[in-house]
Design a protein around this motif. Structure first.
Motif, PDB file in Angstrom:
ATOM      1  N   ALA A 206      22.028 -13.330  65.926  1.00 57.70           N
ATOM      2  CA  ALA A 206      21.582 -12.593  64.927  1.00 57.70           C
ATOM      3  C   ALA A 206      20.262 -12.406  65.013  1.00 57.70           C
ATOM      4  O   ALA A 206      20.184 -10.653  64.465  1.00 57.70           O
ATOM      5  CB  ALA A 206      21.359 -13.973  64.129  1.00 57.70           C
ATOM      6  N   ILE A 207      19.203 -12.719  65.533  1.00 61.70           N
ATOM      7  CA  ILE A 207      18.277 -11.832  65.772  1.00 61.70           C
ATOM      8  C   ILE A 207      17.731 -11.564  67.128  1.00 61.70           C
ATOM      9  O   ILE A 207      16.351 -11.263  67.554  1.00 61.70           O
ATOM     10  CB  ILE A 207      16.819 -12.160  65.347  1.00 61.70           C
ATOM     11  N   GLY A 208      18.529 -11.800  68.726  1.00 63.58           N
ATOM     12  CA  GLY A 208      18.272 -11.177  69.727  1.00 63.58           C
ATOM     13  C   GLY A 208      17.365 -12.171  70.541  1.00 63.58           C
ATOM     14  O   GLY A 208      16.683 -11.547  71.486  1.00 63.58           O
ATOM     15  N   LEU A 209      16.676 -13.730  70.045  1.00 64.68           N
ATOM     16  CA  LEU A 209      15.606 -13.938  71.117  1.00 64.68           C
ATOM     17  C   LEU A 209      16.190 -14.834  72.134  1.00 64.68           C
ATOM     18  O   LEU A 209      17.543 -14.957  72.385  1.00 64.68           O
ATOM     19  CB  LEU A 209      15.334 -15.376  70.418  1.00 64.68           C
ATOM     20  N   SER A 210      15.471 -14.519  72.736  1.00 59.84           N
ATOM     21  CA  SER A 210      16.045 -14.855  74.430  1.00 59.84           C
ATOM     22  C   SER A 210      16.625 -16.365  74.455  1.00 59.84           C
ATOM     23  O   SER A 210      15.052 -17.122  73.373  1.00 59.84           O
ATOM     24  CB  SER A 210      14.629 -14.919  75.416  1.00 59.84           C
ATOM     25  N   ALA A 211      16.700 -17.542  74.949  1.00 56.26           N
ATOM     26  CA  ALA A 211      16.232 -18.741  75.673  1.00 56.26           C
ATOM     27  C   ALA A 211      15.107 -19.889  74.803  1.00 56.26           C
ATOM     28  O   ALA A 211      14.435 -20.583  75.394  1.00 56.26           O
ATOM     29  CB  ALA A 211      17.492 -19.540  76.599  1.00 56.26           C
ATOM     30  N   GLN A 212      14.582 -18.819  76.701  1.00 58.30           N
ATOM     31  CA  GLN A 212      12.708 -19.589  76.292  1.00 58.30           C
ATOM     32  C   GLN A 212      12.649 -18.724  74.576  1.00 58.30           C
ATOM     33  O   GLN A 212      11.373 -20.140  74.429  1.00 58.30           O
ATOM     34  CB  GLN A 212      12.126 -18.433  77.152  1.00 58.30           C
ATOM     35  N   GLN A 213      12.413 -17.901  73.836  1.00 56.43           N
ATOM     36  CA  GLN A 213      11.677 -17.966  72.737  1.00 56.43           C
ATOM     37  C   GLN A 213      12.231 -19.114  71.311  1.00 56.43           C
ATOM     38  O   GLN A 213      11.908 -19.415  71.273  1.00 56.43           O
ATOM     39  CB  GLN A 213      12.498 -16.788  72.430  1.00 56.43           C
ATOM     40  N   VAL A 214      13.984 -19.345  71.764  1.00 53.27           N
ATOM     41  CA  VAL A 214      14.474 -20.375  71.232  1.00 53.27           C
ATOM     42  C   VAL A 214      13.808 -21.511  71.591  1.00 53.27           C
ATOM     43  O   VAL A 214      14.031 -22.143  70.790  1.00 53.27           O
ATOM     44  CB  VAL A 214      15.930 -20.294  71.121  1.00 53.27           C
TER      45      VAL A 214
ATOM     46  N   SER B 249      20.285  -5.556  61.360  1.00 52.04           N
ATOM     47  CA  SER B 249      19.569  -5.358  61.612  1.00 52.04           C
ATOM     48  C   SER B 249      18.495  -5.402  61.032  1.00 52.04           C
ATOM     49  O   SER B 249      18.215  -4.971  59.576  1.00 52.04           O
ATOM     50  CB  SER B 249      19.676  -4.047  61.370  1.00 52.04           C
ATOM     51  N   LEU B 250      17.075  -6.778  61.553  1.00 53.81           N
ATOM     52  CA  LEU B 250      16.451  -6.834  60.726  1.00 53.81           C
ATOM     53  C   LEU B 250      14.602  -5.922  61.268  1.00 53.81           C
ATOM     54  O   LEU B 250      14.423  -6.278  62.545  1.00 53.81           O
ATOM     55  CB  LEU B 250      16.556  -8.457  60.650  1.00 53.81           C
ATOM     56  N   THR B 251      14.108  -6.251  59.693  1.00 49.98           N
ATOM     57  CA  THR B 251      13.153  -5.944  60.707  1.00 49.98           C
ATOM     58  C   THR B 251      12.457  -7.365  60.781  1.00 49.98           C
ATOM     59  O   THR B 251      12.550  -8.317  61.361  1.00 49.98           O
ATOM     60  CB  THR B 251      11.854  -5.133  59.795  1.00 49.98           C
ATOM     61  N   ASP B 252      10.951  -6.987  61.942  1.00 46.83           N
ATOM     62  CA  ASP B 252       9.698  -8.292  62.006  1.00 46.83           C
ATOM     63  C   ASP B 252       9.438  -8.748  61.683  1.00 46.83           C
ATOM     64  O   ASP B 252      10.397 -10.668  61.370  1.00 46.83           O
ATOM     65  CB  ASP B 252       8.627  -7.684  62.836  1.00 46.83           C
ATOM     66  N   SER B 253       9.121  -8.894  60.118  1.00 49.96           N
ATOM     67  CA  SER B 253       9.142  -9.429  58.863  1.00 49.96           C
ATOM     68  C   SER B 253      10.125  -9.807  58.368  1.00 49.96           C
ATOM     69  O   SER B 253      10.072 -11.355  58.426  1.00 49.96           O
ATOM     70  CB  SER B 253       8.030  -8.977  57.548  1.00 49.96           C
TER      71      SER B 253
ATOM     72  N   ASP C 250      11.864 -19.363  59.100  1.00 49.88           N
ATOM     73  CA  ASP C 250      11.766 -19.634  58.322  1.00 49.88           C
ATOM     74  C   ASP C 250      13.343 -20.758  57.623  1.00 49.88           C
ATOM     75  O   ASP C 250      13.067 -21.866  57.153  1.00 49.88           O
ATOM     76  CB  ASP C 250      10.812 -19.368  57.198  1.00 49.88           C
ATOM     77  N   ASN C 251      13.591 -19.640  57.330  1.00 45.97           N
ATOM     78  CA  ASN C 251      14.876 -19.825  56.260  1.00 45.97           C
ATOM     79  C   ASN C 251      15.725 -21.164  57.249  1.00 45.97           C
ATOM     80  O   ASN C 251      16.489 -22.069  56.580  1.00 45.97           O
ATOM     81  CB  ASN C 251      15.795 -18.551  55.649  1.00 45.97           C
ATOM     82  N   LEU C 252      15.932 -19.869  58.257  1.00 41.49           N
ATOM     83  CA  LEU C 252      17.286 -21.429  58.997  1.00 41.49           C
ATOM     84  C   LEU C 252      16.300 -22.954  59.621  1.00 41.49           C
ATOM     85  O   LEU C 252      17.296 -24.167  59.623  1.00 41.49           O
ATOM     86  CB  LEU C 252      16.900 -20.980  59.895  1.00 41.49           C
ATOM     87  N   GLU C 253      14.808 -22.711  59.629  1.00 43.03           N
ATOM     88  CA  GLU C 253      14.218 -24.202  59.314  1.00 43.03           C
ATOM     89  C   GLU C 253      14.463 -25.207  58.418  1.00 43.03           C
ATOM     90  O   GLU C 253      14.949 -26.655  58.608  1.00 43.03           O
ATOM     91  CB  GLU C 253      13.027 -23.995  59.424  1.00 43.03           C
ATOM     92  N   ALA C 254      14.247 -24.142  57.131  1.00 44.50           N
ATOM     93  CA  ALA C 254      15.001 -25.113  55.634  1.00 44.50           C
ATOM     94  C   ALA C 254      15.886 -25.473  56.081  1.00 44.50           C
ATOM     95  O   ALA C 254      16.660 -26.809  55.555  1.00 44.50           O
ATOM     96  CB  ALA C 254      14.087 -24.294  54.654  1.00 44.50           C
ATOM     97  N   ALA C 255      17.076 -24.704  57.001  1.00 44.21           N
ATOM     98  CA  ALA C 255      18.154 -24.911  56.275  1.00 44.21           C
ATOM     99  C   ALA C 255      18.641 -26.220  57.607  1.00 44.21           C
ATOM    100  O   ALA C 255      19.986 -26.869  57.024  1.00 44.21           O
ATOM    101  CB  ALA C 255      19.585 -23.273  56.892  1.00 44.21           C
ATOM    102  N   LEU C 256      18.462 -26.126  58.415  1.00 45.67           N
ATOM    103  CA  LEU C 256      18.176 -27.519  59.837  1.00 45.67           C
ATOM    104  C   LEU C 256      17.898 -28.464  59.078  1.00 45.67           C
ATOM    105  O   LEU C 256      18.985 -29.464  59.103  1.00 45.67           O
ATOM    106  CB  LEU C 256      17.350 -26.629  60.108  1.00 45.67           C
TER     107      LEU C 256
END
Length: 509
Positions: free
Chosen positions: A235-243, A339-343, A350-356
Motif C-alpha cells: 500500500a505504501i511501498g516500504l522495503s522489508a527492512q523498513q517494515v 497514492s499517498l503523500t508522506d503525511s 499509525d492507523n495500522l498500529e491501532a488496527a493491529l
C-alpha cells in the motif's frame, strides 16, 4: 537395576527435539531422569549432551535405558513416565508397550504431544484400570522445552500432585508484577525465581483443549502480523527492512510480543545467497499441522464465533494455491494503487498500529469465549486468569498484552467476553477509527486483510443489538417451516406463518 545412588524420579520416552529438550530441562532442575527411544542413537546423544552440559560439581542425572522394562525397573514409585511421541496411534502404541512391560495402576503416564483433546478424554477412560493417564500440552518449541515452556496439564488430580513439582520447576517463569518473562538460556543454570507458567487446567482433555485454542490464536496472531507486512509493503511501498524497523518500534509498545519480535528479525535478515531480504526469497506457501483447523472446527461445532481464527486457517489454505494465484493475478480486475503523500503514509502506519492492537483484542476475545463455551458444555471449571498467566512466557503467543487479560479476569472471573472488560473496550474506543480506516484502505487498495477485517466484523457484530438474523429466520420459516420466536412474546415460544396459504395465518406451535 539402577546403578545410580538413587532410583530415577521420572522417565521420558521419545527423544525427538521436544522429548530430548524436556529431559535435559528436567535434569537441569535436579531430577534424575531415565530416558528411552526406539532409536538408541537418540538415547546416546541425549545422555552425552547432558554429560557435556552438566556443571563440573554436579553428579550425573540421566540414565540411558535399552527398553521400557528397564526404565520401569529403574523408576521410583509411583512411576511417572513422560511421553513425547507423535499424536495419534504412537501414543497408544507406547501405552500398550508399558502395559506389557508391567506398568501398575498407581503409575502415571503423561502425554505431552499435540493430541486431539477428545482422544485424551478417551484414553483416560480406556487406561484407567491399568495406570493413570495424564496429559500436559507443551508450548514454546525447542527452546521453550529446553529452558522453560508453557505447560497446560489436565487429568487425574491425584496424579497432578506428583507431576506438579517437576512442572513448576521446568516451566517458564515471569515477574509477578510486570508479567514479563525471566529468561536465561544456560544449561545447568535454570531460572528458579518468578511465577511458573503452569497451572492445573482441569479434567482430562481440558489442557489439550486450551493448548488447541492457544494454537488457533497463534495462527490468527501470525496472520495479523503478516497482513500488516503486506499492507506496509504494497500500500505504501516500504522495503522489508523498513517494515522490520516499524515492527521493532511497535514491539516496544502495546504490541510487544514474541511473534512481533521475531517478525522484525525475519524482515531484517538478508539472504546469504543473494544479499536480498530473505523474506523475499521464501516461497509464499504456508504449512500447518492441524491445531488451528481443530480450533476452527470446534468453534463451528459449538456455535461459537471465531471468524479471525478460521480466516487464519483459510489464509494458509489460499497460500498453498500458488499456481492458481499465478494464473489469476492478471485475469481478475482490481483497483488502482493507493497514492499517498508522506503525511498520509505516516497516518496510515499509525492507523495500522491501532488496527493491529484492536484486531488482537478481538482475536483473543474469540479464543477465550470459545474456551468458556466448551468448558460449559463439558462441565469444566476453567480459570481464565490462570490460563492467561501461563501464556505470558514460554509459549509462542507470549506477550505483555496477556498481563492485561490476566487482570481483566482477576477483576471479573465470570467475564462473558473480553470485549466487556473496560480496560479493553475503552482502549478500542480510542483506536477503532484507525482500525476502520485501515480496513477501508486495504479494500480500496485490493490488498487482502481477512483477519484484520473479520476481527472488526466480530467486534461490530457484538455492537449490534439487532442483527439481520430476523430476516434469516423468516427465510427459514418460508422454505422449511423452521419456525421463529417473536420479539413481543416470551422466549422459547415458537411460531410459524403459513406462507403458501391464500390468507397467511400465524400459528403458535
Amino acid at each position: 537395576m539402577n546403578t545410580h545412588a538413587q532410583m530415577s524420579n521420572i522417565g521420558v520416552i521419545g527423544l525427538g527435539v521436544m522429548g530430548k529438550n524436556l529431559a535435559l530441562n528436567i535434569a537441569d532442575n535436579g531430577y534424575h531422569v531415565a530416558v528411552f527411544d526406539l532409536d538408541h542413537q537418540k538415547v546416546i546423544a541425549t545422555v552425552e549432551q547432558e554429560q557435556a552440559e552438566r556443571l563440573a560439581d554436579k553428579a550425573p542425572r540421566m540414565l540411558a535405558c535399552n527398553n521400557i522394562s528397564e526404565m520401569l525397573n529403574n523408576l521410583a514409585t509411583p512411576r511417572v513416565i513422560v511421553l513425547s511421541v507423535p499424536a495419534g496411534a504412537p501414543v497408544d502404541g507406547v501405552c500398550q508397550s508399558l502395559i506389557e512391560a508391567g506398568i501398575e495402576p498407581q503409575d502415571i503416564v503423561v502425554d505431552t504431544g499435540n493430541s486431539l483433546w477428545t482422544d485424551t478424554v478417551e484414553r483416560e477412560k480406556n487406561y484407567r484400570s491399568q495406570f493413570k493417564f495424564f496429559s500436559s500440552a507443551v508450548s514454546g518449541g525447542e527452546v521453550g522445552a529446553r529452558f522453560g515452556p508453557s505447560l497446560m496439564p489436565s487429568g487425574d488430580e491425584s496424579a497432578w500432585k506428583y507431576v506438579a513439582p517437576v512442572w513448576s520447576a521446568i516451566a517458564a517463569k515471569v515477574d509477578a508484577e510486570t508479567g514479563l518473562p525471566i529468561e536465561r538460556f544456560e544449561p545447568g543454570n535454570p531460572v528458579t525465581q518468578g511465577e511458573p507458567c503452569t497451572a492445573y487446567i482441569g479434567p482430562a482433555g481440558s489442557g489439550h483443549y486450551v493448548k488447541m485454542v492457544h494454537n488457533g490464536i497463534e495462527y490468527a496472531d501470525m496472520q495479523l502480523i503478516c497482513e500488516a507486512y503486506q499492507l506496509l509493503s504494497e500500500a505504501i511501498g516500504l522495503s522489508a527492512q523498513q517494515v522490520g524497523d516499524i515492527f521493532k518500534r511497535w514491539n516496544q509498545g502495546s504490541l510487544n510480543s514474541y511473534l512481533m519480535g521475531i517478525s522484525a528479525e525475519v524482515l531484517q535478515q538478508q539472504d546469504p545467497l543473494t544479499g536480498k531480504p530473505l523474506v523475499e526469497m521464501i516461497l509464499d506457501k504456508a504449512g500447518q499441522k492441524g491445531t488451528g483447523l481443530w480450533t476452527a472446527v470446534s468453534s463451528l461445532q459449538i456455535g461459537c464465533p471465531a471468524p479471525t481464527i478460521a480466516e487464519a486457517v483459510y489464509a494458509r489454505a489460499v497460500s498453498t494455491q500458488k499456481d492458481l494465484r499465478v494464473q489469476l493475478q492478471h485475469k481478475l480486475a482490481g483497483p488502482q494503487e493507493l497514492s499517498l503523500t508522506d503525511s498520509e503514509k505516516a497516518e496510515f502506519i499509525d492507523n495500522l498500529e491501532a488496527a493491529l492492537y484492536c484486531a488482537k483484542v478481538s482475536c483473543y476475545a474469540q479464543g477465550f469465549q470459545l474456551m468458556a463455551m466448551n468448558a460449559k458444555e463439558q462441565g469444566w471449571t476453567l480459570n481464565f486468569a490462570e490460563i492467561a498467566k501461563i501464556w505470558r512466557a514460554g509459549c509462542i503467543i507470549r506477550a505483555t498484552f496477556l498481563q492485561s487479560i490476566t487482570k481483566a479476569y482477576q477483576q471479573d472471573p465470570q467475564l462473558a467476553n473480553l470485549l466487556m472488560a473496560d480496560s479493553f473496550n475503552q482502549t478500542i474506543a480510542e483506536k477503532h477509527l484507525g482500525w476502520r480506516k485501515t480496513v477501508a484502505q486495504a479494500v480500496m487498495a485490493g490488498i487482502p486483510a481477512p483477519c484484520i477485517s473479520s476481527a472488526l466484523a466480530y467486534y461490530d457484530s457484538y455492537r449490534c443489538e439487532t442483527l439481520p438474523a430476523n430476516l434469516l429466520q423468516g427465510q427459514r420459516d418460508f422454505f422449511g417451516a423452521h419456525t421463529f420466536e417473536r420479539t413481543d412474546k416470551p422466549a422459547g415460544e415458537k411460531y410459524h406463518l403459513d406462507w403458501s396459504a391464500p390468507q397467511r395465518t400465524l400459528s403458535k406451535l
